[in-house]
Enzyme design. Sequence first.
Site, mmCIF file in Angstrom:
data_model
loop_
_atom_site.group_PDB
_atom_site.id
_atom_site.type_symbol
_atom_site.label_atom_id
_atom_site.label_comp_id
_atom_site.label_asym_id
_atom_site.label_seq_id
_atom_site.Cartn_x
_atom_site.Cartn_y
_atom_site.Cartn_z
ATOM 1 N N ASP A 49 1.055 -1.375 -0.004
ATOM 2 C CA ASP A 49 -0.006 -0.238 0.190
ATOM 3 C C ASP A 49 0.881 1.375 -0.003
ATOM 4 O O ASP A 49 2.090 1.266 0.116
ATOM 5 C CB ASP A 49 -0.823 0.036 1.453
ATOM 6 C CG ASP A 49 -2.228 0.594 1.302
ATOM 7 O OD1 ASP A 49 -2.644 0.664 0.053
ATOM 8 O OD2 ASP A 49 -2.680 0.676 2.340
ATOM 9 N N LYS A 72 2.124 3.337 -5.268
ATOM 10 C CA LYS A 72 2.870 4.471 -6.048
ATOM 11 C C LYS A 72 1.382 5.145 -6.777
ATOM 12 O O LYS A 72 0.822 4.410 -7.426
ATOM 13 C CB LYS A 72 3.681 4.125 -6.945
ATOM 14 C CG LYS A 72 4.768 3.525 -6.038
ATOM 15 C CD LYS A 72 6.177 4.510 -6.103
ATOM 16 C CE LYS A 72 7.150 4.615 -5.107
ATOM 17 N NZ LYS A 72 7.804 3.087 -5.150
ATOM 18 N N MET A 183 -7.412 11.233 6.941
ATOM 19 C CA MET A 183 -7.597 11.872 5.444
ATOM 20 C C MET A 183 -8.509 13.242 5.718
ATOM 21 O O MET A 183 -9.313 13.549 4.813
ATOM 22 C CB MET A 183 -8.542 10.674 4.454
ATOM 23 C CG MET A 183 -7.973 9.643 4.402
ATOM 24 S SD MET A 183 -8.837 8.344 3.566
ATOM 25 C CE MET A 183 -10.169 7.690 4.787
#
Length: 271
Positions: A49, A72, A183
């Site tokens: 991840d 990536k 997030m």
Amino acid sequence: MRGSATAGRSGPTLVPGTVTLVGGGPGPLDLMTVRAHRALAQADVIVTDRLGPGPEAIAELGWCAEVIDVGKHPGHHPIPQEQITALLIEHARAGHAVVRLKGGDPFVFGRGGEEVAACRAAGIEVAVIPGVSSAIAVPQAAGIPVTHRGTAATVHIVHGQGPPSAATLAALADGSVTTIVLMGVAGLERLVAAALAHGTPASRPAAIVESGHTDRQRTTRAPLGGIVAAAREREVRSPAVIMIGEVARAGLLLPALPSEPVGAVQVDVLS
Ligand code: SAH
């Protein structure tokens, strides 16, 4: 025998042709569970991840599994979720013992549930090994307990994408709740504006910890009313965990140094 892993006292044994979701923790290899390490050692293919132990760290362990990096994202185009699940299914069908290594815990905002469901829908057996979630471990890295007797008895964990829900606004306004936002860097300003508009005092302590448990760890603290400016000034970047609540008050567990101005932006870098 059914199941991709048989969990005995000493943990699972991976079975060829199955997928095991493994919680990788916040980054360092030694913050993965022993069970996770065993699963990685037994894997034929490891799909890594963006967060958690990266492919370089995995390579350092010296196991010869094939490592596929789907974390990536050149030009900020993440590999679509369907492509990741397709990869897991393809390798399992080829008879490999597949490990899907995810940052933190697979079932905390990691889309782990979707991966489990997709594999099962394709007839692939799946097991899950839990991990140390950044929601708890990243505050800890900055010395912030998510609960603290007499200070916070409830934890509200939320993602910061989209406008905050009524439940999140109520959690923010309640002085006995710790709100943890994952997030949340891009949406910080919107979250703070909504919180202030819905009765959270501007003095409520807040902290942002970037890249917790890594050598890039950095903590920014300010009262809620000043946290947006502080984050902007310091150019706070993802990945970061945002904490809002009385537990984020500087000096909660240690008396503040006399030289430390109360309420000042405090930055500490892990040496
Ligand atoms: N499943 C993961 C969370 C995935 S969502 C877990 O349990 O930790 C991705 C978010 O996790 C990031 O945007 C950030 O908010 C948080 N995160 C993960 N690792 C982090 C770290 N080492 N430092 C700071 N935040 C981290």
